[in-house]
Design an enzyme around this catalytic site. Structure first.
Site, PDB file in Angstrom:
ATOM      1  N   LYS A  22       0.845  -1.210   0.000  1.00  0.00           N
ATOM      2  CA  LYS A  22       0.000   0.000   0.000  1.00  0.00           C
ATOM      3  C   LYS A  22       0.874   1.251   0.000  1.00  0.00           C
ATOM      4  CE  LYS A  22      -3.199   0.418   3.381  1.00  0.00           C
ATOM      5  NZ  LYS A  22      -3.325   1.668   4.131  1.00  0.00           N
ATOM      6  N   SER A  23       1.858   1.309   0.895  1.00  0.00           N
ATOM      7  CA  SER A  23       2.712   2.501   0.985  1.00  0.00           C
ATOM      8  C   SER A  23       3.418   2.770  -0.347  1.00  0.00           C
ATOM      9  CB  SER A  23       3.796   2.293   2.047  1.00  0.00           C
ATOM     10  OG  SER A  23       3.231   2.295   3.324  1.00  0.00           O
ATOM     11  N   ARG A  27       3.038   5.898  -3.331  1.00  0.00           N
ATOM     12  CA  ARG A  27       4.194   6.703  -3.770  1.00  0.00           C
ATOM     13  C   ARG A  27       4.442   6.546  -5.260  1.00  0.00           C
ATOM     14  NH1 ARG A  27       4.183   5.699   1.571  1.00  0.00           N
ATOM     15  NH2 ARG A  27       5.458   6.960   2.964  1.00  0.00           N
ATOM     16  N   GLN A 171       4.667   9.330   7.296  1.00  0.00           N
ATOM     17  CA  GLN A 171       3.711  10.230   6.642  1.00  0.00           C
ATOM     18  C   GLN A 171       4.148  11.677   6.816  1.00  0.00           C
ATOM     19  OE1 GLN A 171      -0.135   9.140   8.217  1.00  0.00           O
ATOM     20  NE2 GLN A 171      -0.204   7.242   7.025  1.00  0.00           N
ATOM     21  N   ASP A 317       2.152  -1.212  11.745  1.00  0.00           N
ATOM     22  CA  ASP A 317       0.811  -1.566  11.262  1.00  0.00           C
ATOM     23  C   ASP A 317       0.431  -3.000  11.630  1.00  0.00           C
ATOM     24  OD1 ASP A 317       0.452   0.938  10.235  1.00  0.00           O
ATOM     25  OD2 ASP A 317       1.081   0.412   8.208  1.00  0.00           O
ATOM     26  N   LYS A 344      -4.693   5.723  14.602  1.00  0.00           N
ATOM     27  CA  LYS A 344      -4.681   5.033  13.298  1.00  0.00           C
ATOM     28  C   LYS A 344      -6.118   4.941  12.761  1.00  0.00           C
ATOM     29  CE  LYS A 344      -0.290   4.321  12.821  1.00  0.00           C
ATOM     30  NZ  LYS A 344       0.435   5.036  11.766  1.00  0.00           N
ATOM     31  N   ARG A 348      -6.433   1.581  17.859  1.00  0.00           N
ATOM     32  CA  ARG A 348      -6.177   0.130  17.750  1.00  0.00           C
ATOM     33  C   ARG A 348      -5.907  -0.518  19.106  1.00  0.00           C
ATOM     34  NH1 ARG A 348      -3.061  -0.003  11.897  1.00  0.00           N
ATOM     35  NH2 ARG A 348      -5.002  -0.191  10.737  1.00  0.00           N
ATOM     36  N   ARG A 390      -7.449  -3.738   9.515  1.00  0.00           N
ATOM     37  CA  ARG A 390      -6.485  -4.653  10.142  1.00  0.00           C
ATOM     38  C   ARG A 390      -7.052  -5.319  11.400  1.00  0.00           C
ATOM     39  NH1 ARG A 390      -2.343  -3.455   6.591  1.00  0.00           N
ATOM     40  NH2 ARG A 390      -1.711  -1.272   6.463  1.00  0.00           N
TER      41      ARG A 390
HETATM   42  C1  S3P Z   1       2.566   4.902   6.226  1.00  0.00           C
HETATM   43  C2  S3P Z   1       3.151   5.265   7.399  1.00  0.00           C
HETATM   44  C3  S3P Z   1       2.693   4.822   8.723  1.00  0.00           C
HETATM   45  C4  S3P Z   1       1.750   3.638   8.609  1.00  0.00           C
HETATM   46  C5  S3P Z   1       0.735   3.836   7.546  1.00  0.00           C
HETATM   47  C6  S3P Z   1       1.422   3.982   6.187  1.00  0.00           C
HETATM   48  C7  S3P Z   1       3.127   5.417   4.966  1.00  0.00           C
HETATM   49  O1  S3P Z   1       2.009   5.878   9.354  1.00  0.00           O
HETATM   50  O2  S3P Z   1       1.120   3.408   9.851  1.00  0.00           O
HETATM   51  O3  S3P Z   1      -0.151   2.724   7.473  1.00  0.00           O
HETATM   52  O4  S3P Z   1       2.824   4.851   3.892  1.00  0.00           O
HETATM   53  O5  S3P Z   1       3.877   6.400   5.006  1.00  0.00           O
HETATM   54  P1  S3P Z   1       2.831   6.985  10.212  1.00  0.00           P
HETATM   55  O6  S3P Z   1       3.889   7.457   9.329  1.00  0.00           O
HETATM   56  O7  S3P Z   1       1.864   8.075  10.511  1.00  0.00           O
HETATM   57  O8  S3P Z   1       3.295   6.275  11.440  1.00  0.00           O
END
Ligand code: S3P
Length: 430
Positions: A22-23, A27, A171, A317, A344, A348, A390
């Site tokens: 996903k991340s 991007r 993030q 996560d 989140k 959680r 999740r």
């Molecule tokens: C993510 C960063 C994480 C993660 C999220 C995805 C990302 O959050 O928990 O599911 O893709 O940059 P944080 O950066 O806020 O911890």
């Protein structure tokens, strides 16, 4: 409201692939959109979160072939080629989309509104509003915590800053670096611990110079990105569900192929190994900007451990599914340094404490984590996802070893945000 009923029993065996990370999918589409030239992306996550990011760029005037599917062709428009969208950009449930887009879009010369679903509207945005405002952006949300919708107004040229983030958050780091791409001078982000580095890797892969010095990352504004093709690896955060399932269901042996093993994300492998899980990581290779491998997990008797600090961050996560492994293990597991989990997709910590109690697990909720006294058999119950994908999938995995009927999980449509085909994958391992 969708429900899941878990009536799978017996060992899980076989070899599977999980959907794209996903991340990295977020991007890929973000950087592909502002690169020069055409990028072909394979293995893009067709979950709602990443599709919402792709749709946002389509609304910003970027031509994307294959939208909604896993093979995308992104016709990049360059750093300054985005166009004003009609209406607000709806990012659904996705915190990563709204925070990274806020950084990438705050230097555009048109106003933008970023919005999302009722859960996203409860997530604090001050963590990005603060540094972006320091760079000169005009950005604000609702109330003191800057809840979405976020309003962005044209602000002229941003200026680079040296930002020390109070939290280790990819993030936040990514939002500031993406704004830094549009800023005058150099932007540096320093974090208390190293969060996932997919943005830095992908920026470099597309030709930008990014300097990393211990916990600081710097980028100089105005650099052009060059379109590149690549394949998104399988998401280790999705692989974590069949991994834990194989570890806790007697007689199981499951291989998950082509999974991303970026060291900032592999905490789940280390944590399960510390719990005495039998895991092998084979066929390790680099594919584009990220390392990948095949992960095999066999059932074993797990034991309780302590999880905190950087180890926890590398599995941030995976908290809900780690709770299930800990509840199935003998002994006590203490999870600390996890206060971020309260903001989140759901809170959680409280969500997992509540749902684990319903199936007979002894848990103590703490302000920044949880104490789980494992080893008591789970009894099947009707449980709730709290609107969190999740949490839903973790309780489904718990259902594989629950006694006394079938586990029922309420409100499970959110699984589609990150793991389309989750139930089909579990069923294929029967
Ligand atoms: C993510 C960063 C994480 C993660 C999220 C995805 C990302 O959050 O928990 O599911 O893709 O940059 P944080 O950066 O806020 O911890």
């Amino acid at each position: 409201m969708e429900k899941l009923k878990i009536n799978i029993s017996g060992p899980l065996r076989g070899s599977v692939r999980v959907p794209g990370d996903k991340s990295i999918s977020h991007r890929a589409v973000m950087l592909g959109a502002i690169a020069e030239g055409t990028s072909r992306v394979s293995g893009f996550l067709t979950g709602e979160d990443s599709v919402n990011t792709a749709k946002a760029f389509a609304a910003l005037g970027v031509e994307i072939d294959g939208l909604g599917g896993s093979e995308l062709v992104i016709h990049g428009v360059g750093l300054h080629g985005l166009k004003a969208p009609v209406g607000a950009l709806d990012l659904g449930n996705s915190g990563t989309s709204i925070r990274l887009l806020a950084g990438l879009l705050c230097a555009q010369d048109f106003p933008i509104t970023l919005s999302g679903d009722r859960y996203l509207k409860k997530r604090p945005m001050t963590r990005i509003v603060k540094p972006l405002s320091q760079m000169g952006a005009i950005i604000f949300g609702e109330g003191e915590k800057n809840y979405p919708p976020l309003q962005i107004k044209p602000c002229g040229r941003l200026k680079g800053i040296d930002y020390s983030s109070p939290i280790a958050s990819a993030q936040v780091k990514s939002a500031v670096l993406l704004a830094g791409l549009y800023a005058e001078g150099t932007t540096t982000v320093t974090e208390p611990m190293k969060s996932r580095d997919h943005t830095e890797r992908m920026l470099r892969y597309m030709g930008a110079e990014v300097n990393v010095e211990r916990l600081s990352v710097s980028i100089t504004g105005g650099q052009r990105l060059v379109a590149r093709d690549f394949t998104v690896p399988g998401d280790i955060s999705s692989a974590a569900f069949p991994m834990v399932a194989a570890a806790i269901v007697p007689g199981s042996k499951v291989t998950i192929k082509d999974v991303g093993i970026n060291p900032t994300r592999t905490g789940i492998i280390d944590i399960l190994r510390m719990m005495n899980a039998r895991i092998t990581v084979d066929n390790v290779r680099e594919d584009g900007p990220e390392p990948i491998a095949d992960i095999t997990v066999e059932h074993s008797k797990l034991r309780g451990i302590g999880v905190d600090g950087e180890l926890f961050l590398r599995a941030i996560d995976e908290f809900p599914i780690i709770c299930i492994a800990a509840a199935a293990a003998n002994g006590t597991t203490v999870i600390k340094d996890a206060a971020e989990l309260r903001v989140k997709e759901s809170d959680r910590i409280s969500a997992m404490a509540g749902e684990l109690s319903k199936i007979g697990v002894k848990v103590v909720e703490t302000p920044d984590g949880m104490i789980i006294h494992g080893g008591t058999p789970f009894h099947a119950a009707e449980v709730d996802s709290h609107g969190d994908h999740r949490v839903a999938m973790s309780m489904a995995v718990a259902g594989l070893i629950a006694h006394g009927g079938d586990m029922v999980i309420n409100d499970t449509e959110n699984i589609r945000t990150s793991f389309p085909g989750f139930m089909e994958l579990l069923e294929s391992l029967k």
